[in-house]
Write a protein that holds these residues in place. Structure first.
Motif, PDB file in Angstrom:
ATOM      1  N   GLN A 154       3.330   0.707   2.946  1.00  0.00           N
ATOM      2  CA  GLN A 154       2.896  -0.149   4.041  1.00  0.00           C
ATOM      3  C   GLN A 154       2.541  -1.538   3.483  1.00  0.00           C
ATOM      4  O   GLN A 154       2.269  -1.687   2.288  1.00  0.00           O
ATOM      5  N   THR A 155       2.517  -2.521   4.358  1.00  0.00           N
ATOM      6  CA  THR A 155       2.138  -3.865   3.953  1.00  0.00           C
ATOM      7  C   THR A 155       0.946  -4.355   4.777  1.00  0.00           C
ATOM      8  O   THR A 155       0.716  -3.891   5.905  1.00  0.00           O
ATOM      9  N   SER A 156       0.228  -5.286   4.196  1.00  0.00           N
ATOM     10  CA  SER A 156      -0.917  -5.896   4.874  1.00  0.00           C
ATOM     11  C   SER A 156      -0.983  -7.371   4.464  1.00  0.00           C
ATOM     12  O   SER A 156      -0.805  -7.698   3.286  1.00  0.00           O
ATOM     13  N   PHE A 157      -1.214  -8.239   5.449  1.00  0.00           N
ATOM     14  CA  PHE A 157      -1.323  -9.684   5.194  1.00  0.00           C
ATOM     15  C   PHE A 157      -2.585 -10.200   5.883  1.00  0.00           C
ATOM     16  O   PHE A 157      -2.922  -9.753   6.979  1.00  0.00           O
TER      17      PHE A 157
ATOM     18  N   TRP B 151       0.851  -1.190   0.000  1.00  0.00           N
ATOM     19  CA  TRP B 151       0.000   0.000   0.000  1.00  0.00           C
ATOM     20  C   TRP B 151       0.888   1.243   0.000  1.00  0.00           C
ATOM     21  O   TRP B 151       1.733   1.410   0.872  1.00  0.00           O
ATOM     22  N   ASP B 152       0.711   2.113  -0.982  1.00  0.00           N
ATOM     23  CA  ASP B 152       1.491   3.352  -1.106  1.00  0.00           C
ATOM     24  C   ASP B 152       0.690   4.488  -0.491  1.00  0.00           C
ATOM     25  O   ASP B 152      -0.237   5.019  -1.114  1.00  0.00           O
ATOM     26  N   THR B 153       1.022   4.884   0.752  1.00  0.00           N
ATOM     27  CA  THR B 153       0.171   5.817   1.500  1.00  0.00           C
ATOM     28  C   THR B 153       0.673   7.245   1.432  1.00  0.00           C
ATOM     29  O   THR B 153       1.867   7.522   1.515  1.00  0.00           O
TER      30      THR B 153
ATOM     31  N   ASP C 241       3.252   5.127  14.967  1.00  0.00           N
ATOM     32  CA  ASP C 241       3.121   3.708  14.641  1.00  0.00           C
ATOM     33  C   ASP C 241       1.795   3.221  15.189  1.00  0.00           C
ATOM     34  O   ASP C 241       1.634   3.013  16.387  1.00  0.00           O
ATOM     35  N   LEU C 242       0.814   3.084  14.292  1.00  0.00           N
ATOM     36  CA  LEU C 242      -0.506   2.594  14.662  1.00  0.00           C
ATOM     37  C   LEU C 242      -0.780   1.253  13.975  1.00  0.00           C
ATOM     38  O   LEU C 242      -1.927   0.937  13.630  1.00  0.00           O
ATOM     39  N   SER C 243       0.274   0.472  13.792  1.00  0.00           N
ATOM     40  CA  SER C 243       0.117  -0.874  13.233  1.00  0.00           C
ATOM     41  C   SER C 243      -0.795  -1.698  14.146  1.00  0.00           C
ATOM     42  O   SER C 243      -0.787  -1.540  15.368  1.00  0.00           O
ATOM     43  N   HIS C 244      -1.586  -2.586  13.537  1.00  0.00           N
ATOM     44  CA  HIS C 244      -2.582  -3.299  14.331  1.00  0.00           C
ATOM     45  C   HIS C 244      -2.990  -4.612  13.662  1.00  0.00           C
ATOM     46  O   HIS C 244      -2.730  -4.833  12.475  1.00  0.00           O
ATOM     47  N   THR C 245      -3.645  -5.443  14.451  1.00  0.00           N
ATOM     48  CA  THR C 245      -4.180  -6.720  13.983  1.00  0.00           C
ATOM     49  C   THR C 245      -5.701  -6.670  14.001  1.00  0.00           C
ATOM     50  O   THR C 245      -6.293  -6.264  15.008  1.00  0.00           O
TER      51      THR C 245
ATOM     52  N   ASN D 130      -1.881  -5.278   9.784  1.00  0.00           N
ATOM     53  CA  ASN D 130      -1.809  -4.005   9.078  1.00  0.00           C
ATOM     54  C   ASN D 130      -0.636  -3.172   9.580  1.00  0.00           C
ATOM     55  O   ASN D 130      -0.576  -2.821  10.764  1.00  0.00           O
ATOM     56  N   GLU D 131       0.293  -2.841   8.697  1.00  0.00           N
ATOM     57  CA  GLU D 131       1.360  -1.910   9.035  1.00  0.00           C
ATOM     58  C   GLU D 131       0.850  -0.486   8.824  1.00  0.00           C
ATOM     59  O   GLU D 131       0.216  -0.199   7.811  1.00  0.00           O
TER      60      GLU D 131
END
Length: 249
Positions: free
Chosen positions: A58-61, A34-36, A112-116, A80-81
């Protein structure tokens, strides 16, 4: 929490199990880049400060497991990164987490608000033309917002769950390999709002009995407005296009 307003309606959730059409177990595994473009401001209860945030990749899996058992929800887990860096020169004094920064100081910020995402959902519709999933998502956030001046870092950690409504709509285009889709996670809690929306188009690169391989191109928009949640106020936006692949076994 005084009020919880789930932004996706779940009117027939308990009956939805009878509408599921999968007769076999299904496993979906996907990844996105993802290009944010990032913007916004944050603070700690006494006024927010805007920053010139960097654009990031960013990346997401994710993985989703679907089954034919009535009333038992399907499950999806998504990592989510969500990271960016900011810079600003203050035009007035700014206080963050008890530390005062003076006007004309140049300060850096780190977000940094990376989350699951843990999603439980039902398939209300499931056919080659239209599919509709509704459910609930718990966003497990282990966030860190900080101000950096020189070698000193002053930060606040936010650790907890944010419940959101979940909706996923897919519309196939007949006699083509293309599918249009939209996905939403959203919630409003008092004066805090979290919105995670994406729309895209998917193309079936491989369509076989063994597996399906889908190419995804889309646009994702995340907005996080917090009102004194764990001492944090924010109005942060992350948005931009993404490219992804999904495998369906």
């Amino acid at each position: 929490m005084k009020k919880l307003a789930i932004a996706a309606a779940l009117p027939t959730l308990l009956l939805a199990g009878t509408a599921q059409a999968d007769t076999f177990l299904g496993l979906y595994v996907g990844a996105q880049v993802w290009d944010t473009s990032n913007s916004g401001q944050f603070g700690s209860g006494n006024g927010n400060q805007g920053f010139d945030f960097t654009d990031e990749k960013q990346t997401s899996f994710y993985a989703a497991f679907e089954h034919p058992i009535p009333l038992l929800p399907n499950i999806k887990i998504r990592e989510n990164e969500l990271v960016t860096y900011g810079l600003t020169t203050l035009n007035q004094d700014f206080t963050f987490n008890g530390q005062v920064y003076s006007a004309n100081d140049t300060i850096n910020s780190y977000v940094d608000l990376s989350h699951t995402d843990l999603t439980l959902y039902y398939e209300l519709l499931d056919n080659d033309l239209v599919s509709l999933d509704l459910g609930l998502t718990g966003k497990k956030v282990d966030g860190w917002l900080s101000i950096r001046e020189g070698t000193y870092e002053n930060g606040i950690r936010s650790d907890g769950w944010v419940p959101t409504g979940y909706a996923h709509l897919r519309v196939g285009i007949p006699m083509t390999g293309f599918t249009l889709y939209g996905l939403a996670n959203a919630v409003s809690i008092d004066d805090s709002d979290v919105r995670d929306l994406e729309v895209g188009v998917e193309y079936r690169l491989v369509d076989s009995l063994a597996l399906d391989l889908h190419l995804q191109v889309g646009y994702r928009d995340i907005q996080i407005e917090l009102d004194d949640l764990d001492g944090i106020d924010s109005d942060l936006k992350f948005k931009g296009p993404y490219l992804g692949l999904e495998i369906h076994f």
